[in-house]
Write a protein that holds these residues in place. Structure first.
Motif, PDB file in Angstrom:
ATOM      1  N   LEU A 108       0.874  -1.253  -0.027  1.00 44.95           N
ATOM      2  CA  LEU A 108       0.137   0.042  -0.034  1.00 44.95           C
ATOM      3  C   LEU A 108       0.806   1.132  -0.080  1.00 44.95           C
ATOM      4  O   LEU A 108       0.639   2.274  -0.765  1.00 44.95           O
ATOM      5  N   THR A 109       1.967   1.085   0.764  1.00 44.05           N
ATOM      6  CA  THR A 109       2.912   2.251   0.579  1.00 44.05           C
ATOM      7  C   THR A 109       3.473   2.514  -0.746  1.00 44.05           C
ATOM      8  O   THR A 109       3.583   3.667  -0.956  1.00 44.05           O
ATOM      9  N   ALA A 110       3.797   1.623  -1.182  1.00 45.21           N
ATOM     10  CA  ALA A 110       4.329   1.612  -2.657  1.00 45.21           C
ATOM     11  C   ALA A 110       3.391   2.344  -3.521  1.00 45.21           C
ATOM     12  O   ALA A 110       3.648   3.090  -4.404  1.00 45.21           O
ATOM     13  N   LEU A 111       1.903   1.911  -3.593  1.00 45.31           N
ATOM     14  CA  LEU A 111       1.111   2.411  -4.366  1.00 45.31           C
ATOM     15  C   LEU A 111       0.732   3.913  -4.164  1.00 45.31           C
ATOM     16  O   LEU A 111       0.462   4.727  -5.061  1.00 45.31           O
ATOM     17  N   LEU A 112       0.872   4.184  -2.694  1.00 43.14           N
ATOM     18  CA  LEU A 112       0.426   5.618  -2.470  1.00 43.14           C
ATOM     19  C   LEU A 112       1.512   6.516  -2.752  1.00 43.14           C
ATOM     20  O   LEU A 112       1.600   7.505  -3.389  1.00 43.14           O
ATOM     21  N   VAL A 113       2.818   6.040  -2.845  1.00 45.16           N
ATOM     22  CA  VAL A 113       4.195   6.840  -3.165  1.00 45.16           C
ATOM     23  C   VAL A 113       4.146   6.813  -4.715  1.00 45.16           C
ATOM     24  O   VAL A 113       4.089   7.962  -5.113  1.00 45.16           O
ATOM     25  N   GLY A 114       3.692   5.938  -5.528  1.00 40.39           N
ATOM     26  CA  GLY A 114       3.291   5.972  -6.783  1.00 40.39           C
ATOM     27  C   GLY A 114       2.522   6.955  -7.268  1.00 40.39           C
ATOM     28  O   GLY A 114       2.689   7.781  -8.297  1.00 40.39           O
ATOM     29  N   LEU A 115       1.392   6.838  -6.550  1.00 45.05           N
ATOM     30  CA  LEU A 115       0.339   7.978  -6.842  1.00 45.05           C
ATOM     31  C   LEU A 115       0.740   9.351  -6.469  1.00 45.05           C
ATOM     32  O   LEU A 115       0.605  10.211  -7.422  1.00 45.05           O
ATOM     33  N   GLY A 116       1.410   9.347  -5.288  1.00 37.51           N
ATOM     34  CA  GLY A 116       2.084  10.939  -5.142  1.00 37.51           C
ATOM     35  C   GLY A 116       2.987  11.324  -6.109  1.00 37.51           C
ATOM     36  O   GLY A 116       2.842  12.319  -6.621  1.00 37.51           O
ATOM     37  N   VAL A 117       3.905  10.380  -6.561  1.00 43.83           N
ATOM     38  CA  VAL A 117       4.857  10.837  -7.585  1.00 43.83           C
ATOM     39  C   VAL A 117       4.136  11.341  -8.822  1.00 43.83           C
ATOM     40  O   VAL A 117       4.319  12.205  -9.582  1.00 43.83           O
ATOM     41  N   SER A 118       2.984  10.195  -9.344  1.00 44.41           N
ATOM     42  CA  SER A 118       2.355  10.756 -10.478  1.00 44.41           C
ATOM     43  C   SER A 118       1.740  12.134 -10.461  1.00 44.41           C
ATOM     44  O   SER A 118       1.160  12.615 -11.560  1.00 44.41           O
ATOM     45  N   VAL A 119       1.302  12.818  -9.161  1.00 44.02           N
ATOM     46  CA  VAL A 119       0.685  13.868  -9.158  1.00 44.02           C
ATOM     47  C   VAL A 119       1.646  15.039  -8.508  1.00 44.02           C
ATOM     48  O   VAL A 119       1.277  15.983  -8.172  1.00 44.02           O
ATOM     49  N   GLY A 120       2.969  14.408  -8.686  1.00 44.76           N
ATOM     50  CA  GLY A 120       4.009  15.609  -8.505  1.00 44.76           C
ATOM     51  C   GLY A 120       4.835  15.589  -7.207  1.00 44.76           C
ATOM     52  O   GLY A 120       5.592  16.459  -6.890  1.00 44.76           O
ATOM     53  N   LEU A 121       4.700  14.496  -6.534  1.00 47.12           N
ATOM     54  CA  LEU A 121       5.177  14.433  -5.191  1.00 47.12           C
ATOM     55  C   LEU A 121       6.959  14.517  -5.645  1.00 47.12           C
ATOM     56  O   LEU A 121       7.109  13.337  -6.415  1.00 47.12           O
ATOM     57  N   PRO A 122       7.788  15.478  -5.018  1.00 47.51           N
ATOM     58  CA  PRO A 122       9.165  15.357  -5.480  1.00 47.51           C
ATOM     59  C   PRO A 122      10.057  14.366  -4.740  1.00 47.51           C
ATOM     60  O   PRO A 122      10.670  14.606  -3.965  1.00 47.51           O
ATOM     61  N   LEU A 123       9.882  13.013  -5.086  1.00 49.78           N
ATOM     62  CA  LEU A 123      10.678  11.925  -4.294  1.00 49.78           C
ATOM     63  C   LEU A 123      12.064  12.156  -4.275  1.00 49.78           C
ATOM     64  O   LEU A 123      12.855  11.969  -3.337  1.00 49.78           O
ATOM     65  N   ARG A 124      12.556  12.783  -5.713  1.00 48.38           N
ATOM     66  CA  ARG A 124      14.011  13.145  -5.713  1.00 48.38           C
ATOM     67  C   ARG A 124      14.535  14.010  -4.640  1.00 48.38           C
ATOM     68  O   ARG A 124      15.703  14.291  -4.562  1.00 48.38           O
ATOM     69  N   ALA A 125      13.740  14.845  -4.169  1.00 50.44           N
ATOM     70  CA  ALA A 125      14.134  15.992  -2.964  1.00 50.44           C
ATOM     71  C   ALA A 125      14.394  15.161  -1.633  1.00 50.44           C
ATOM     72  O   ALA A 125      15.070  15.925  -0.910  1.00 50.44           O
ATOM     73  N   LEU A 126      14.113  13.909  -1.787  1.00 42.97           N
ATOM     74  CA  LEU A 126      14.272  13.286  -0.324  1.00 42.97           C
ATOM     75  C   LEU A 126      15.780  13.220   0.173  1.00 42.97           C
ATOM     76  O   LEU A 126      15.822  13.428   1.472  1.00 42.97           O
ATOM     77  N   PRO A 127      16.723  12.839  -1.071  1.00 45.60           N
ATOM     78  CA  PRO A 127      18.240  12.809  -0.399  1.00 45.60           C
ATOM     79  C   PRO A 127      18.518  14.026   0.162  1.00 45.60           C
ATOM     80  O   PRO A 127      19.468  14.227   0.858  1.00 45.60           O
ATOM     81  N   GLU A 128      17.882  15.380  -0.360  1.00 44.05           N
ATOM     82  CA  GLU A 128      18.350  16.708   0.167  1.00 44.05           C
ATOM     83  C   GLU A 128      18.072  17.006   1.646  1.00 44.05           C
ATOM     84  O   GLU A 128      19.087  17.536   2.198  1.00 44.05           O
ATOM     85  N   ILE A 129      17.044  16.063   2.071  1.00 43.69           N
ATOM     86  CA  ILE A 129      16.901  16.419   3.495  1.00 43.69           C
ATOM     87  C   ILE A 129      17.118  15.253   4.327  1.00 43.69           C
ATOM     88  O   ILE A 129      16.191  15.150   5.263  1.00 43.69           O
ATOM     89  N   LEU A 130      17.976  14.343   3.947  1.00 47.28           N
ATOM     90  CA  LEU A 130      18.154  13.318   4.827  1.00 47.28           C
ATOM     91  C   LEU A 130      18.542  13.768   6.299  1.00 47.28           C
ATOM     92  O   LEU A 130      18.178  13.140   7.249  1.00 47.28           O
ATOM     93  N   LEU A 131      19.531  14.797   6.402  1.00 50.54           N
ATOM     94  CA  LEU A 131      20.151  15.075   7.575  1.00 50.54           C
ATOM     95  C   LEU A 131      18.824  15.764   8.557  1.00 50.54           C
ATOM     96  O   LEU A 131      18.780  15.039   9.645  1.00 50.54           O
ATOM     97  N   PRO A 132      18.017  16.634   8.059  1.00 48.41           N
ATOM     98  CA  PRO A 132      16.981  16.909   9.020  1.00 48.41           C
ATOM     99  C   PRO A 132      16.012  15.848   9.336  1.00 48.41           C
ATOM    100  O   PRO A 132      15.383  15.975  10.459  1.00 48.41           O
ATOM    101  N   LEU A 133      15.913  15.059   8.261  1.00 51.61           N
ATOM    102  CA  LEU A 133      14.797  14.012   8.657  1.00 51.61           C
ATOM    103  C   LEU A 133      15.348  13.110   9.779  1.00 51.61           C
ATOM    104  O   LEU A 133      14.821  12.734  10.637  1.00 51.61           O
TER     105      LEU A 133
END
Ligand code: NDP
Ligand SMILES: CC(C)=CCC[C@@H](C)[C@H]1CC=C2C3=C(CC[C@@]21C)[C@@]1(C)CC[C@H](O)C(C)(C)[C@@H]1CC3
Length: 418
Positions: A108-133
């Motif tokens: 379900l997480t994979a489906l939700l992330v896939g859905l998110g990416v298809s509507v513009g969720l910037p997954l590629r931005a995640l590595p930029e915020i690894l430190l604060p995460l």
């Protein structure tokens, strides 16, 4: 109010001093790795390139994202499960129930992330915020462990773990006091062990792969291998979720900072180190070498899964045809120990398989740096220590029968070596 249970339980991890040191050392190591991996020289043993200020670590947006992630995983945990499993028998002879829907949560997480990416969720931005995460996850682990410590103050004595109740607050905070802290059906330790951290780990890997594709046109073969191997490992853990109910983390260890930090911060942010390394330090990998590495991972997985499944099948039903022909030793507890098959080769064949896979996860990163081998080094130390803890517990449980098992199967993890 529960009285401290056991100054009788021997102190582990170097007692209160060791626990205090680990409380600082574990987060410091994680931040060191996160900083070093993106630096030019990427030296595991060198100093970090710089010390980040609070403004680089703290981000309200990262905290919000992290809490949303925890909330999502908690919601998926509460969805109807295909099965409800019973845990091991507790001190008061009762058994707790656990939902088996971890794999469903992954899908379900994979489906939700896939859905998110298809509507513009910037997954590629995640590595930029690894430190604060990672900072938010560490903060959450500290606060959560404080909550768990307080909760244990009002728990009945029968709910406390065998260790973690020494009376020393730092030691007990680190090790964890309550064995299975829960609010109604929601089991905090079981939830944290398998979901936010493990699923977060593969999501971070995926984001690193996506960012690499954007930077270099397509993901490298090395990045595909690391992503594939680790997805297999996480998928396997969630597919065999029920088996986690017999691990020492669930049956023996309390839930405190060690596991809360380990599950929520250490696993996603340090286990993804190889993929992080590959993003910042691309490595050439040819098909012949890639095939050898795939073979190593397949052998490791075969040993790991074979050993774990053989023991689980045997523990569930010793007369199951798949294990009925194996030789066993009887023990005074009424339980038997396997002395042939995987468990007749070494006393921890599952650790051996896990270590072989750990090697396969580092090899795609080449030989130029020690950093991507951190997981293999740390994991060897963790498993050697864990094996010693398990031996002590088995000796206590099985006495003479355990001695007999050690005589018949003399090697611990690696045949003829250790
Ligand atoms: N990736 C990671 O970071 C980590 C992965 N792991 C993996 O988790 C998995 C579980 O590990 P862990 O919980 O440490 O331990 P094990 O799954 O090895 O379980 C140990 C228990 O198995 C039972 N046992 C031991 N020998 C025998 C035998 N000969 N016959 C039958 N039962 C036996 C005993 O319990 P009993 O008799 O009560 O059933 C013993 O306490 C492993 O594959 C390990 O590699 C672990 C830690 C970290
Ligand atoms: C250094 C530090 C912070 C220590 C805490 C240790 C934890 C990171 C590990 C203790 C046991 C673990 C297990 C897994 C992940 C790491 C921790 C939490 C595990 C979920 C990985 C996947 C496997 O298939 C497993 C389910 C067998 C395994 C269980 C133990």
């Amino acid at each position: 109010m529960a009285a401290p249970q056991g100054s009788r339980a021997p102190l582990e991890f170097g007692g209160p001093l060791g626990a205090a040191a680990l409380l600082l050392l574990l987060p410091a190591t994680m931040f060191h790795l996160l900083l070093v991996v993106r630096s030019g020289p990427a030296r595991l043993l060198g100093p970090p390139p710089y010390l980040p200020g609070l403004e680089e670590l703290w981000s309200q947006q990262a905290l919000l994202l992290w809490l949303t992630w925890l909330g999502l995983q908690a919601a998926l945990y509460l969805l109807p499960a295909r099965k409800v499993a019973e845990g091991q028998e507790l001190k008061d002879k009762s058994r707790l129930c656990y939902p088996i829907n971890g794999f469903q949560a992954l899908v379900l997480t994979a489906l939700l992330v896939g859905l998110g990416v298809s509507v513009g969720l910037p997954l590629r931005a995640l590595p930029e915020i690894l430190l604060p995460l990672a900072f938010s996850a560490t903060l959450t682990a500290f606060i959560f462990s404080l909550f768990l410590y307080m909760k244990a103050l009002v728990a009945p004595v029968s709910a406390l773990a065998p260790g973690g109740n020494s009376g020393n607050p730092i030691y007990d905070f680190f090790l964890g006091r309550e064995l299975n802290p829960r609010i109604y059906f929601f089991d905090f330790k079981y939830f944290c062990e398998l979901r936010p951290g493990l699923i977060g780990w593969v999501l971070i890997n995926l984001a690193l792969l996506v960012q690499e594709a954007e930077l270099r046109g397509s993901p490298s073969l090395a990045m595909w291998l690391v992503n594939g191997f680790q997805l297999l490992y996480v998928g396997d853990a969630l597919w065999h979720e029920e088996a986690v109910l017999t691990t020492m983390d669930i049956t023996h260890d309390g839930f405190g900072f060690m596991l809360a930090f380990g599950d929520l911060a250490w696993v996603p942010f340090t286990y993804s180190l190889q993929a992080q390394f590959l993003l910042y330090h691309p490595q050439p990998l040819g098909l012949p070498m890639a095939s050898v590495i795939c073979l190593i991972n397949a052998i490791g997985y075969y040993v790991f899964r074979g050993a774990n499944s053989q023991k689980n099948t045997f523990r569930k039903n010793p007369s199951d045809p798949r294990v009925a022909g194996l030789q066993t030793i009887s023990t005074a507890t009424g339980r038997q120990l396997l002395v042939s098959g995987w468990w007749g080769m070494v006393r921890h064949p599952n650790y051996l398989g896990d270590l072989i896979m750990a090697l396969a996860w580092s090899l795609p990163c080449g030989m130029s740096h020690l950093l991507p081998y951190f997981y293999l080094l740390y994991f060897t130390a963790l498993l050697v220590h864990r094996e010693a803890r398990d031996e002590r517990q088995c000796l206590q449980k099985y006495g003479l029968a355990w001695h007999e098992y050690c005589r018949r199967v003399p090697y611990r993890i690696v045949p003829y070596v250790y």
